[in-house]
Enzyme design. Structure first.
Site, PDB file in Angstrom:
ATOM      1  N   GLY A  50      17.692 -31.236 -24.842  1.00 51.52           N
ATOM      2  CA  GLY A  50      17.065 -32.389 -24.205  1.00 51.52           C
ATOM      3  C   GLY A  50      17.681 -32.726 -22.852  1.00 51.52           C
TER       4      GLY A  50
ATOM      5  N   SER B 242      -8.609  13.208  20.732  1.00 53.31           N
ATOM      6  CA  SER B 242      -9.086  12.782  19.416  1.00 53.31           C
ATOM      7  C   SER B 242      -8.889  13.859  18.367  1.00 53.31           C
ATOM      8  CB  SER B 242     -10.573  12.435  19.507  1.00 53.31           C
ATOM      9  OG  SER B 242     -10.726  11.308  20.327  1.00 53.31           O
TER      10      SER B 242
ATOM     11  N   LYS C 219       9.996 -21.847 -16.220  1.00 50.39           N
ATOM     12  CA  LYS C 219       9.009 -22.687 -15.522  1.00 50.39           C
ATOM     13  C   LYS C 219       9.376 -22.953 -14.071  1.00 50.39           C
ATOM     14  CE  LYS C 219       8.929 -27.093 -16.754  1.00 50.39           C
ATOM     15  NZ  LYS C 219       8.546 -28.295 -17.522  1.00 50.39           N
TER      16      LYS C 219
ATOM     17  N   ARG D  31       4.743 -24.710 -22.194  1.00 45.53           N
ATOM     18  CA  ARG D  31       3.320 -24.917 -21.896  1.00 45.53           C
ATOM     19  C   ARG D  31       2.824 -24.020 -20.761  1.00 45.53           C
ATOM     20  NH1 ARG D  31       4.068 -31.311 -21.500  1.00 45.53           N
ATOM     21  NH2 ARG D  31       6.255 -30.645 -21.414  1.00 45.53           N
TER      22      ARG D  31
ATOM     23  N   GLY E  12      15.189 -25.515 -19.074  1.00 42.57           N
ATOM     24  CA  GLY E  12      14.110 -25.351 -20.051  1.00 42.57           C
ATOM     25  C   GLY E  12      13.261 -24.117 -19.777  1.00 42.57           C
TER      26      GLY E  12
ATOM     27  N   ARG F  93      -6.532  25.271  18.833  1.00 42.51           N
ATOM     28  CA  ARG F  93      -7.746  25.297  18.025  1.00 42.51           C
ATOM     29  C   ARG F  93      -8.413  26.638  18.245  1.00 42.51           C
ATOM     30  NH1 ARG F  93      -9.906  20.629  22.011  1.00 42.51           N
ATOM     31  NH2 ARG F  93     -10.757  21.951  23.639  1.00 42.51           N
TER      32      ARG F  93
ATOM     33  N   ALA G 208      -8.187  17.699  22.334  1.00 42.73           N
ATOM     34  CA  ALA G 208      -8.806  17.167  21.120  1.00 42.73           C
ATOM     35  C   ALA G 208      -8.859  18.231  20.028  1.00 42.73           C
ATOM     36  CB  ALA G 208     -10.212  16.669  21.443  1.00 42.73           C
TER      37      ALA G 208
END
Ligand code: UD1
Ligand code: MG
Length: 475
Positions: free
Chosen positions: A79, A407, A23, A16, A12, A442, A425
């Site tokens: 059914g 870091s 379902k 609903r 089915g 850096r 870092a």
């Protein structure tokens, strides 16, 4: 149990539900509704299962496969009687008894299926029906009992008059049949009723016509008979199955600090002496070991947490493994295919994706580690990012044992840092770093004496500072 087969009615649509999904494919506690029904049948000892499918059958096939079941197709839904007839055609010759189950009733327990089979046999009846007494029987077929207590009729809500609608004993849609009776009875059903459907329930009349009785069996818990026809009922069934699951866990030695605020799906296992705080969600096939602590707001999906793991608040894990004694969170995020080693610490706002982190390593603050292989006792400093994506491809980052990452380091992948190396870092690392080396990348720092006082005196004024005396002999 030999000679006993099951037919599961699941063709089915379930109008609903107001859904495009069939379902019985909707999820209850992480598994499709019909999975729970099949699981109860399997746990009751039934091997052969025929699934009657129709609407949206593709969505249900994985469940059929999981139970090694057979499929019977019901093209149009005429059914439950017609559906059972479709299923019957697929049964093996060895099936002497047939349990017919509603694919939409996931609360049925294995012991009840066994009791239903036993009740029919004891009375040598052609059929037994599982019934339940509900406070609100609306929507269910009502059981009409004969003078001897057997079932005289089952009347659908839509066919029932006002008196019958007051009956609170309802049909669960679960039956045990003698196969020969089922084969004889099903072709005789008619569709002259309010819904123009072949009702399986009308087999009661066929039994009576043969001078036989249909045995009613009241469910151990009335909730067991509940079918799901609406989203409301889906939520109610979920709540009931959840309570059963949590009760089981507590009985086996798991502490749930507030079970009313804990959500744990069917497929999850949890070891003894694990403590779970309120607001925790455990999903899928998650396996939690012993003595694990899971604090508030954590979500774990399809993952393995070994013994003694500690999850601090609001940590989210998907498809990953975490070894013994690791500490995660608060606010950590492990994405799929991550393997966290023994005793590792993953801290605040750290996201890890598809990476292996070796024993005793730490990434405690504000990092992204993706496609990385990290050795043992590595320190990943705050703000470290693996730049793993070039916009087209993902690239790997490898950090050897004992590496110290300062870091705010960017690791531009693909890149490998040898064991024992140190990264200063704030570096952006684009080339491999040899073992035991220092890598620093850096711009060199420049200090210009007195610059602020000369060029931005308003800043000092705002801060309530007076300009320093000019140095003599300044260059
Ligand atoms: C059915 C019973 C009712 C019972 C209730 C319990 C009948 C006529 N009625 O009503 O007495 O109280 O279950 O929940 O049997 N299905 C098919 N093919 C079809 C029709 C249905 O496979 O042609 C399947 C559905 O997918 C569902 C199950 O059978 O899983 C029950 O069907 P549903 O429409 O929910 O029946 P109810 O009206 O709930
Ligand atoms: Mg139903």
């Amino acid at each position: 149990m030999k000679g006993i087969s099951a037919i599961l009615l699941a063709a089915g649509q379930g109008k609903r539900m107001k859904s495009s999904l069939p379902k019985v494919a909707h999820l209850v506690l992480g598994k499709p509704v019909v999975w729970h029904v099949a699981q109860a049948a399997r746990a009751a000892g039934i091997r052969e299962m025929v699934f009657v499918l129709g609407y949206g059958r593709d969505k249900i096939l994985p469940v059929v496969e999981a139970f090694g079941g057979k499929v019977a197709i019901q093209e149009s839904q005429f059914g439950t009687g017609d559906a059972a007839r479709c299923g019957l055609a697929e049964l093996s010759a060895g099936a002497k008894e047939v349990v017919v189950l509603c694919g939409d009733a996931p609360l049925l327990r294995p012991a009840t299926i066994r009791a239903l089979l036993a009740a029919r046999r004891r009375q040598e009846a052609p059929a037994s029906v599982l019934t339940g007494v509900l406070d609100d029987p609306t929507g269910y077929g009502r059981i009409v009992r004969g003078d001897d207590g057997s079932v005289a009729r089952i009347v659908e809500e839509k066919d029932a008059n006002a008196v019958l609608r007051k009956v609170r004993e309802v049909n669960s849609g679960t039956y045990a049949f003698d196969r020969v009776f089922l084969e004889r009875g099903l072709p005789r059903l008619s569709d002259v009723n309010a819904q123009r459907e072949y009702y399986l329930t009308d087999l009661v009349l066929e039994a009576l016509a043969e001078g036989k009785r249909v045995v009613p069996l009241a469910a151990g818990e009335p909730d067991e008979v509940r079918g799901i026809n609406s989203r409301r009922e889906l939520a109610d069934a979920t709540r009931i199955l959840l309570e059963r699951k949590l009760d089981e866990l507590m009985a086996s030695g798991v502490t749930l600090v507030d079970p009313r605020r804990t959500y744990i799906e069917t497929g999850v296992s949890v070891g003894q002496d694990t403590v779970i705080d309120p607001g925790v969600t455990l999903l899928g096939a998650t396996r939690v070991g012993r003595g694990v602590r899971i604090q508030t707001g954590c979500v774990v999906d399809g993952s393995v947490l070994s013994d003694g793991v500690e999850m601090k608040p609001y940590t989210v894990i998907a498809r990953s493994t975490v070894r013994k004694g690791a500490i995660l969170g608060p606010f950590s995020h492990l994405r799929p295919e991550t393997a966290i080693g023994e005793g590792v610490h993953i801290g605040n706002f750290v996201e890890v994706k598809k990476s292996r982190i070796g024993k005793g390593s730490k990434a405690n603050h504000l990092s992204y580690l993706g496609d990385a292989t990290i050795g043992k006792k590595v320190n990943v400093g705050a703000g470290t990012i693996t730049c793993n994506y070039d916009g087209i491809h993902k690239h790997p980052t490898v950090l050897g044992d004992g590496v110290f990452v300062g870091s705010d380091t960017m690791l531009v992948a693909p890149v490998t840092v040898g064991k024992g190396a140190l990264i200063g870092a704030g570096s952006t690392i684009t080339r491999n770093v040899p073992s035991y080396a220092l890598a620093l990348c850096r711009a060199e720092q420049k200090n210009i004496e007195g610059w602020v006082a000369r060029k931005r005196p308003e800043l000092l004024k705002k801060a309530g500072l007076s300009a320093p005396a000019a140095k003599k002999g300044k260059k």
